[in-house]
Write an enzyme that holds these catalytic residues in place. Structure first.
Site, PDB file in Angstrom:
ATOM      1  N   LEU A 100       0.835  -1.202   0.000  1.00  0.00           N
ATOM      2  CA  LEU A 100       0.000   0.000   0.000  1.00  0.00           C
ATOM      3  C   LEU A 100       0.874   1.259   0.000  1.00  0.00           C
ATOM      4  O   LEU A 100       2.038   1.209   0.401  1.00  0.00           O
ATOM      5  CB  LEU A 100      -0.906  -0.039   1.236  1.00  0.00           C
ATOM      6  CG  LEU A 100      -1.890  -1.226   1.231  1.00  0.00           C
ATOM      7  CD1 LEU A 100      -2.495  -1.454   2.612  1.00  0.00           C
ATOM      8  CD2 LEU A 100      -2.980  -0.996   0.194  1.00  0.00           C
ATOM      9  N   PRO A 101       0.296   2.396  -0.409  1.00  0.00           N
ATOM     10  CA  PRO A 101       1.126   3.588  -0.617  1.00  0.00           C
ATOM     11  C   PRO A 101       1.873   4.104   0.620  1.00  0.00           C
ATOM     12  O   PRO A 101       3.081   4.323   0.552  1.00  0.00           O
ATOM     13  CB  PRO A 101       0.121   4.628  -1.124  1.00  0.00           C
ATOM     14  CG  PRO A 101      -1.006   3.829  -1.707  1.00  0.00           C
ATOM     15  CD  PRO A 101      -1.076   2.568  -0.906  1.00  0.00           C
TER      16      PRO A 101
ATOM     17  N   THR B 270       6.736   0.498   1.313  1.00  0.00           N
ATOM     18  CA  THR B 270       7.827   1.312   1.846  1.00  0.00           C
ATOM     19  C   THR B 270       7.229   2.139   2.968  1.00  0.00           C
ATOM     20  O   THR B 270       6.357   2.978   2.730  1.00  0.00           O
ATOM     21  CB  THR B 270       8.401   2.241   0.758  1.00  0.00           C
ATOM     22  OG1 THR B 270       8.783   1.438  -0.361  1.00  0.00           O
ATOM     23  CG2 THR B 270       9.600   3.018   1.273  1.00  0.00           C
TER      24      THR B 270
ATOM     25  N   LYS C 290      15.308  -0.060   3.200  1.00  0.00           N
ATOM     26  CA  LYS C 290      14.622   0.428   1.989  1.00  0.00           C
ATOM     27  C   LYS C 290      14.623   1.958   1.941  1.00  0.00           C
ATOM     28  O   LYS C 290      14.886   2.563   0.897  1.00  0.00           O
ATOM     29  CB  LYS C 290      13.199  -0.129   1.963  1.00  0.00           C
ATOM     30  CG  LYS C 290      12.303   0.475   0.911  1.00  0.00           C
ATOM     31  CD  LYS C 290      12.830   0.276  -0.489  1.00  0.00           C
ATOM     32  CE  LYS C 290      11.961   0.990  -1.516  1.00  0.00           C
ATOM     33  NZ  LYS C 290      12.585   1.047  -2.835  1.00  0.00           N
TER      34      LYS C 290
ATOM     35  N   LYS D 157       6.770  10.985  -0.355  1.00  0.00           N
ATOM     36  CA  LYS D 157       6.404  10.261   0.877  1.00  0.00           C
ATOM     37  C   LYS D 157       7.634   9.547   1.442  1.00  0.00           C
ATOM     38  O   LYS D 157       7.938   9.636   2.633  1.00  0.00           O
ATOM     39  CB  LYS D 157       5.287   9.270   0.537  1.00  0.00           C
ATOM     40  CG  LYS D 157       4.841   8.342   1.630  1.00  0.00           C
ATOM     41  CD  LYS D 157       5.506   6.975   1.640  1.00  0.00           C
ATOM     42  CE  LYS D 157       5.349   6.140   0.410  1.00  0.00           C
ATOM     43  NZ  LYS D 157       5.853   4.767   0.514  1.00  0.00           N
TER      44      LYS D 157
HETATM   45  P1  NAD Z   1      -0.049   2.396  -6.171  1.00  0.00           P
HETATM   46  O1  NAD Z   1      -0.639   3.676  -5.701  1.00  0.00           O
HETATM   47  O2  NAD Z   1       0.137   2.138  -7.628  1.00  0.00           O
HETATM   48  O3  NAD Z   1      -0.925   1.164  -5.599  1.00  0.00           O
HETATM   49  C1  NAD Z   1      -1.481   1.125  -4.325  1.00  0.00           C
HETATM   50  C2  NAD Z   1      -2.769   0.306  -4.370  1.00  0.00           C
HETATM   51  O4  NAD Z   1      -3.321   0.237  -3.043  1.00  0.00           O
HETATM   52  C3  NAD Z   1      -3.855   0.926  -5.256  1.00  0.00           C
HETATM   53  O5  NAD Z   1      -4.332  -0.054  -6.162  1.00  0.00           O
HETATM   54  C4  NAD Z   1      -4.938   1.371  -4.250  1.00  0.00           C
HETATM   55  O6  NAD Z   1      -6.239   1.313  -4.795  1.00  0.00           O
HETATM   56  C5  NAD Z   1      -4.737   0.361  -3.138  1.00  0.00           C
HETATM   57  N1  NAD Z   1      -5.239   0.761  -1.815  1.00  0.00           N
HETATM   58  C6  NAD Z   1      -5.044   1.929  -1.148  1.00  0.00           C
HETATM   59  N2  NAD Z   1      -5.611   1.877   0.063  1.00  0.00           N
HETATM   60  C7  NAD Z   1      -6.190   0.655   0.181  1.00  0.00           C
HETATM   61  C8  NAD Z   1      -6.919  -0.017   1.223  1.00  0.00           C
HETATM   62  N3  NAD Z   1      -7.187   0.569   2.403  1.00  0.00           N
HETATM   63  N4  NAD Z   1      -7.341  -1.288   0.991  1.00  0.00           N
HETATM   64  C9  NAD Z   1      -7.093  -1.902  -0.171  1.00  0.00           C
HETATM   65  N5  NAD Z   1      -6.398  -1.329  -1.190  1.00  0.00           N
HETATM   66  C10 NAD Z   1      -5.943  -0.074  -1.008  1.00  0.00           C
HETATM   67  O7  NAD Z   1       1.334   2.246  -5.381  1.00  0.00           O
HETATM   68  P2  NAD Z   1       2.604   1.350  -5.813  1.00  0.00           P
HETATM   69  O8  NAD Z   1       3.434   2.116  -6.783  1.00  0.00           O
HETATM   70  O9  NAD Z   1       2.127  -0.026  -6.130  1.00  0.00           O
HETATM   71  O10 NAD Z   1       3.412   1.346  -4.425  1.00  0.00           O
HETATM   72  C11 NAD Z   1       3.031   0.532  -3.327  1.00  0.00           C
HETATM   73  C12 NAD Z   1       4.143   0.604  -2.279  1.00  0.00           C
HETATM   74  O11 NAD Z   1       5.359   0.103  -2.864  1.00  0.00           O
HETATM   75  C13 NAD Z   1       4.454   2.034  -1.802  1.00  0.00           C
HETATM   76  O12 NAD Z   1       4.771   1.998  -0.427  1.00  0.00           O
HETATM   77  C14 NAD Z   1       5.666   2.417  -2.636  1.00  0.00           C
HETATM   78  O13 NAD Z   1       6.447   3.409  -2.002  1.00  0.00           O
HETATM   79  C15 NAD Z   1       6.379   1.083  -2.752  1.00  0.00           C
HETATM   80  N6  NAD Z   1       7.270   0.921  -3.918  1.00  0.00           N
HETATM   81  C16 NAD Z   1       6.881   1.343  -5.155  1.00  0.00           C
HETATM   82  C17 NAD Z   1       7.743   1.162  -6.241  1.00  0.00           C
HETATM   83  C18 NAD Z   1       7.350   1.584  -7.645  1.00  0.00           C
HETATM   84  O14 NAD Z   1       8.229   1.637  -8.522  1.00  0.00           O
HETATM   85  N7  NAD Z   1       6.085   1.889  -7.905  1.00  0.00           N
HETATM   86  C19 NAD Z   1       8.994   0.549  -6.064  1.00  0.00           C
HETATM   87  C20 NAD Z   1       9.343   0.110  -4.801  1.00  0.00           C
HETATM   88  C21 NAD Z   1       8.477   0.282  -3.727  1.00  0.00           C
END
Ligand code: NAD
Length: 306
Positions: free
Chosen positions: A70-71, A101, A176, A245
């Site tokens: 999750l974000p 993260t 991380k 964030k």
């Molecule tokens: P994103 O915003 O694409 O996806 C997050 C998902 O969570 C969305 O589909 C949203 O609808 C869902 N969501 C939010 N609140 C919710 C809840 N209460 N219940 C159910 N679903 C819920 O984010 P992302 O890019 O997939 O990143 C996710 C995590 O991974 C973050 O912490 C980010 O920092 C980390 N991360 C991202 C990357 C990248 O390249 N995108 C790389 C490494 C780490």
């Protein structure tokens, strides 16, 4: 000989990262129970045999292991809490792995209130392309016996050579955040240097080759910067809102352990400027665009170097 049955994996958060990670868990044959606040995000997985659950509590009730991706810590807290949250459906012995993260506070609270649960933090590196290809680096904090027990689950999503048990609870989050902090710092420093050098009249290809041949070389200059220099791709697979964030969490961590983080603070401000200028959904590499706008030209290698 009887083999150990595969655990049922619950997965909450099917966004840029979670969608690829769940596809790979499914491809590895692990039974999946999934949810997200966007129902359509699960359609392809359900077509492949995954079970959709309407709430995080239902995911927990049907799973041996639940992964959150999750974000922010606030979103993780929301998915855990209340009558429909993960904790409401959890039974003794359930493992919760937070791969977001994040910072340790939410997990610490859960461990204190629910000693009957197994909790691991296991954030990842490798971008959305690594999530899609199953080549993520995974940094796991928690008890060694559980890290080993869950290795098949991690290996379905990550590169077996780069799944690292980095220490006790919270160590995964810390590693991380430090990786991201340094990478964002590399990006800002590189953008500044390239913009100054080009403005001073040096050809961009020559400047970059000279940096690579010098003690100033880095993986960022050699490899990662090419996304922008070759393709004008600022990586929208990782939104700048999430990068900001991470930088904020990294500074929070520095504050909590009493280490001044002057450079990190400056990098965070530059990232926030780029976010204000180009919007929340702009890619994590858009701070480079700030410098391009400043010198009035895009930083792109000539065709000869492509
Ligand atoms: P994103 O915003 O694409 O996806 C997050 C998902 O969570 C969305 O589909 C949203 O609808 C869902 N969501 C939010 N609140 C919710 C809840 N209460 N219940 C159910 N679903 C819920 O984010 P992302 O890019 O997939 O990143 C996710 C995590 O991974 C973050 O912490 C980010 O920092 C980390 N991360 C991202 C990357 C990248 O390249 N995108 C790389 C490494 C780490």
């Amino acid at each position: 000989m009887t083999s150990t049955p595969l655990p049922t994996v619950g997965f909450i958060g099917l966004g840029n990262m979670g969608s690829g990670m769940t596809r790979n868990l499914q491809a590895a044959g692990l039974p999946l129970v999934i949810t997200d606040i966007r129902r359509e995000s699960g359609d392809a997985l359900v077509a492949g045999g995954a079970v959709w659950a309407d709430t995080a509590a239902d995911v927990a009730a049907a799973s041996d292991v639940v992964i959150t991706m999750l974000p922010t810590p606030r979103h993780v807290d929301a998915a855990l809490s209340g009558p429909t949250g993960l904790l409401a459906g959890a039974r003794a012995g359930l493992t919760w792995i937070d791969m977001s993260t994040s910072v340790p506070e939410v997990a610490e609270r859960v461990r204190a209130a629910h000693p009957e649960l197994v909790v691991l933090d296991a954030p990842v590196s490798g971008m959305s392309v690594g999530a899609a290809n199953g080549t993520l680096q995974i940094f796991v904090g928690g008890d060694a016996e559980h890290v080993e027990r869950l290795r098949p689950v991690f290996e379905a999503m990550g590169d077996p050579e780069r799944i690292i048990h980095v220490g006790g609870h919270g160590a995964g989050y810390a590693v991380k955040l430090m990786i991201n902090q340094l990478w964002f710092s590399h990006l800002v420093a590189t953008a500044e240097v390239l913009a100054i050098g080009v403005k001073a009249g040096v050809d961009l290809d020559v400047l970059r080759r000279s940096l690579i041949a010098s003690p100033a070389n880095s993986t960022f200059v050699e490899r990662d910067v090419l996304s922008v220099l070759d393709h004008g791709d600022y990586d929208e697979g990782f939104a700048i809102a999430l990068a900001c964030k991470d930088l904020g969490l990294s500074i929070d961590l520095a504050r909590s352990v009493g280490v001044p983080a002057e450079l990190s603070g400056l990098v965070e401000q530059i990232y926030r400027r780029a976010r204000a200028q180009y919007g929340d959904r702009a890619g994590e590499m858009t701070p480079m665009k700030l410098y391009e706008d400043l010198i009035g030209q895009e930083l792109r290698l000539s065709g000869a170097d492509r």
